[in-house]
Write an enzyme that holds these catalytic residues in place. Structure first.
Site, PDB file in Angstrom:
ATOM      1  N   TYR A  42       0.850  -1.197   0.000  1.00 41.19           N
ATOM      2  CA  TYR A  42       0.000   0.000   0.000  1.00 41.19           C
ATOM      3  C   TYR A  42       0.883   1.242   0.000  1.00 41.19           C
ATOM      4  O   TYR A  42       2.072   1.188   0.310  1.00 41.19           O
ATOM      5  CB  TYR A  42      -0.965   0.022   1.195  1.00 41.19           C
ATOM      6  CG  TYR A  42      -0.338   0.336   2.524  1.00 41.19           C
ATOM      7  CD1 TYR A  42      -0.320   1.636   3.017  1.00 41.19           C
ATOM      8  CD2 TYR A  42       0.241  -0.657   3.306  1.00 41.19           C
ATOM      9  CE1 TYR A  42       0.252   1.933   4.247  1.00 41.19           C
ATOM     10  CE2 TYR A  42       0.804  -0.388   4.527  1.00 41.19           C
ATOM     11  CZ  TYR A  42       0.812   0.923   5.003  1.00 41.19           C
ATOM     12  OH  TYR A  42       1.395   1.206   6.212  1.00 41.19           O
ATOM     13  N   CYS A  43       0.274   2.357  -0.384  1.00 42.18           N
ATOM     14  CA  CYS A  43       0.961   3.643  -0.387  1.00 42.18           C
ATOM     15  C   CYS A  43      -0.022   4.701   0.121  1.00 42.18           C
ATOM     16  O   CYS A  43      -0.914   4.379   0.898  1.00 42.18           O
ATOM     17  CB  CYS A  43       1.495   3.972  -1.777  1.00 42.18           C
ATOM     18  SG  CYS A  43       0.217   4.140  -3.040  1.00 42.18           S
ATOM     19  N   LYS A  44       0.133   5.912  -0.328  1.00 47.86           N
ATOM     20  CA  LYS A  44      -0.739   6.995   0.137  1.00 47.86           C
ATOM     21  C   LYS A  44      -2.139   6.901  -0.468  1.00 47.86           C
ATOM     22  O   LYS A  44      -3.131   6.994   0.246  1.00 47.86           O
ATOM     23  CB  LYS A  44      -0.100   8.345  -0.194  1.00 47.86           C
ATOM     24  CG  LYS A  44      -0.870   9.534   0.321  1.00 47.86           C
ATOM     25  CD  LYS A  44      -0.117  10.821   0.041  1.00 47.86           C
ATOM     26  CE  LYS A  44      -0.865  12.022   0.574  1.00 47.86           C
ATOM     27  NZ  LYS A  44      -0.116  13.271   0.311  1.00 47.86           N
ATOM     28  N   TYR A 103      -3.299   4.606   2.248  1.00 47.00           N
ATOM     29  CA  TYR A 103      -3.382   5.016   3.651  1.00 47.00           C
ATOM     30  C   TYR A 103      -4.432   6.121   3.858  1.00 47.00           C
ATOM     31  O   TYR A 103      -5.081   6.173   4.903  1.00 47.00           O
ATOM     32  CB  TYR A 103      -2.012   5.469   4.154  1.00 47.00           C
ATOM     33  CG  TYR A 103      -1.943   5.599   5.648  1.00 47.00           C
ATOM     34  CD1 TYR A 103      -1.992   4.473   6.462  1.00 47.00           C
ATOM     35  CD2 TYR A 103      -1.833   6.841   6.262  1.00 47.00           C
ATOM     36  CE1 TYR A 103      -1.937   4.578   7.847  1.00 47.00           C
ATOM     37  CE2 TYR A 103      -1.773   6.952   7.630  1.00 47.00           C
ATOM     38  CZ  TYR A 103      -1.825   5.820   8.427  1.00 47.00           C
ATOM     39  OH  TYR A 103      -1.768   5.931   9.791  1.00 47.00           O
TER      40      TYR A 103
END
Length: 116
Positions: free
Chosen positions: A81-83, A110
């Site tokens: 996952y990332c932003k 996130y």
């Protein structure tokens, strides 16, 4: 006619096997994934501002990204996952290209996790 069905079947299998797996991050439950690896591909600054529990930070923008992920077991399930979802989709594809078997992109990132 048989050739048509054989070609269709092979084409279907190719596309179904090559599709990237995804799960919206709000549906992700760490309790159900105890044996999986969780990777946060954001920058260390973003990671320090908050991250999912037990997530390992491997920065997608780091020039040594490939070297850092080489220590991961290619047979384990890996969640990335990332932003917001862009970097994790790229990281997922890179891991699949490197031979990792089961890489799942946590869509929404996130930001979506914090919004829930």
């Amino acid at each position: 006619m048989k050739l048509f069905f054989l070609s269709f079947t092979l084409l279907f299998l190719f596309f179904s096997c090559s599709q990237n797996k995804a799960l919206h991050i709000t549906e992700f439950s760490r309790k159900n994934t105890n044996n999986a690896i969780l990777i946060d591909v954001r920058t260390p600054i973003e990671y320090a501002e908050g991250h999912l529990e037990n997530a390992k930070n491997i920065n997608w923008f780091d020039k040594n990204f490939e070297e850092q992920v080489k220590s991961l077991d290619k047979e384990e399930t890996i969640y990335v996952y990332c932003k917001a979802g862009g970097r994790s989709a790229k990281a997922q594809q890179k891991l699949l290209d490197m031979g990792y078997k089961n890489v799942i992109n946590l869509e929404g990132g996130y930001l979506a996790f914090m919004a829930k």
